[in-house]
Write an enzyme that holds these catalytic residues in place. Structure first.
Site, PDB file in Angstrom:
ATOM      1  N   SER A 153       0.819  -1.204   0.000  1.00 26.57           N
ATOM      2  CA  SER A 153       0.000   0.000   0.000  1.00 26.57           C
ATOM      3  C   SER A 153       0.861   1.266   0.000  1.00 26.57           C
ATOM      4  CB  SER A 153      -0.968  -0.038   1.191  1.00 26.57           C
ATOM      5  OG  SER A 153      -1.884   1.030   1.129  1.00 26.57           O
ATOM      6  N   ASP A 177      -0.538  -3.811  -4.097  1.00 27.46           N
ATOM      7  CA  ASP A 177      -1.649  -2.859  -4.177  1.00 27.46           C
ATOM      8  C   ASP A 177      -1.227  -1.464  -3.706  1.00 27.46           C
ATOM      9  OD1 ASP A 177      -4.244  -2.750  -5.222  1.00 27.46           O
ATOM     10  OD2 ASP A 177      -5.105  -2.528  -3.233  1.00 27.46           O
ATOM     11  N   HIS A 247      -8.234  -4.677  -0.455  1.00 26.41           N
ATOM     12  CA  HIS A 247      -6.889  -4.096  -0.381  1.00 26.41           C
ATOM     13  C   HIS A 247      -5.910  -5.096   0.238  1.00 26.41           C
ATOM     14  CE1 HIS A 247      -4.204  -0.768  -0.714  1.00 26.41           C
ATOM     15  NE2 HIS A 247      -4.153  -0.452   0.567  1.00 26.41           N
TER      16      HIS A 247
END
Length: 446
Positions: A153, A177, A247
């Site tokens: 992330s 991601d 996510h």
């Protein structure tokens, strides 16, 4: 190796205690935290007991061998302050790949803020901190090409900033991601991009929410198109899981790939829709190697990918471990008298067990002497197929039931080349009605 079950457990020798990931709580997040970066070293000799590294005196930690490759694990935004639940798993799985240093970059003091924008600001500062440490490593003999940064992330962009600071000489960056908010409209210099390392691979699972849209590596893997993941909640009533499930799936897919229990093959394609339509089921550019597979060992495809430039690859998964779907290319030749539109349901039977694929992402055109190619993906891998059942649903419930004739249907296993092709010839079926048949070898005339 000693097991650390508390924050201050002792090694069996009684000399040193374990250094654990910073554990904060919501009160810290409400008050806000100031950036403090800790580097926790794990090797095969201390997999369950981290050792905090001195940023400037690397020789003070005898377990840190600079001749070994080093993987840095970089977490993202931590809105609750709790340690990531996957840290121990990724440390152990990376150590299984090869004898390496695994360094967990603990910037929880900085990432733990209710104000996401504060955490975003800290990524630049944390990147400068980590860059300085890596430069010290290089001065003491480490090769930048042997370093692998794995960022989750917000951590993916932090890894990109480190790579940019080091002029793209880092060996590899893996972005799981990469975060979308605050990075959607930025330039390549302000986010992860292919120039940040000698090789950049990216996995997308939540592009329509917390993840970043687009392509940002030499190869970008899009699980289920990079958006909604199977098994994740579809409504806000599921609570926190509704927000984080898609996510977080990037981490769990990568862990599964590291564990070698998932062999998740990506097919080069321009879009997920084209992939589902069966237009991208060959990997001619990658021969003699196979299609790219998600995971640690990407070296087989690296040179080809660097030559091809940015490559998008797509795959579908199931809702749970081991995530892998069994894929068949299905080629049909229809000879029905009337034009029909419909979706296809295919069941594979082995004894009492069966698994079903629904090719229903769009209506298929079925008409006289038309070749149609489908991608049929099954949740279970049944090895000895004894029977196949087929139904073509047209939605026709009030009019006459039309006949659909298949001159030929052929099933090609995509990731199991050792298995035989299965065929059947001249099938006449009613629309909306299931027909079952025993598959034949494809060199059989009938």
């Amino acid at each position: 190796v000693s097991l650390c079950l508390t924050d201050s457990c002792e090694e069996q020798s009684g000399e040193e205690s374990c250094d654990n990931f910073t554990d904060l709580n919501l009160s810290h997040c409400f008050m806000g935290t100031s950036l403090y970066v800790r580097l926790l070293l794990y090797t095969r000799s201390n997999l369950d007991c981290g050792r905090e590294l001195d940023h400037h005196r690397l020789s003070s930690q005898p377990l840190f061998n600079l001749s070994r490759p080093t993987a840095f694990v970089i977490h993202g935004y931590r809105p609750t302050g709790a340690p990531p639940i996957w840290i121990d798993h990724i440390v152990h799985l990376l150590a299984e790949q090869e004898d390496m240093n695994v360094i967990v970059v603990d910037w929880n003091k900085g990432a733990a803020n209710l104000n996401y924008f504060t955490a975003v600001t800290y990524t630049r500062e944390a990147a400068r901190n980590l860059t300085g440490f890596i430069m010290t490593m290089e001065e003491e003999g480490a090769a930048l090409s042997s370093l692998h940064l794995i960022g989750v992330s917000l951590g993916a962009h932090l890894a990109g900033f480190v790579g940019a600071n080091l002029k793209g000489k880092i060996g590899r960056i893996t972005g799981l991601d990469p975060a979308g908010p605050m990075f959607t409209s930025t330039t390549p210099e302000e986010r992860l991009d292919p120039s940040d390392a000698m090789f950049v691979d990216v996995l997308h699972t939540d592009m329509d929410s917390f993840g970043l849209r687009g392509a940002h590596g030499h190869i970008d893997f899009y699980a289920n198109g990079g958006v909604d993941q199977p098994g994740c909640p579809k409504t806000i009533f599921a609570g926190k899981s509704y927000f984080v499930c898609d996510h977080q799936r990037s981490v769990f897919l990568f862990l599964c790939a590291l564990n070698r229990t998932c062999s998740l093959t990506g097919y080069p394609c321009s879009s997920y829709g084209d992939f589902l339509d069966g237009r991208c089921l060959q990997c001619e550019a990658f021969k003699p190697a196979s299609c790219p597979v998600l995971g640690y060992d990407i070296s087989r495809w690296r040179e080809t990918l660097l030559r091809l430039g940015q490559t998008k690859v797509f795959f579908s998964t199931t809702a749970s471990l081991p995530y892998k779907k069994l894929s068949y290319r299905v080629d049909m030749v229809t000879w029905n008298q009337y034009l029909r539109w419909g979706v296809v349901y295919i069941r594979l039977h082995s004894g009492r067990h069966f698994t079903e694929a629904r090719v229903d992402h769009k209506l298929l055109r079925l008409e006289q002497y038309t070749s149609t190619r489908l991608l049929a993906q099954f949740d279970e891998d049944l090895q000895h197929i004894q029977k196949i059942s087929l139904r073509i649903s047209t939605g026709n419930v009030i009019g006459p039931r039309y006949k659909i004739r298949l001159l030929r249907i052929r099933f090609t296993p995509l990731e199991r080349p050792e298995r035989p092709l299965m065929c059947r010839f001249d099938i006449i079926m009613d629309e909306n009605m299931e027909v079952a048949f025993r598959p034949l070898p494809c060199n059989s005339p009938h």
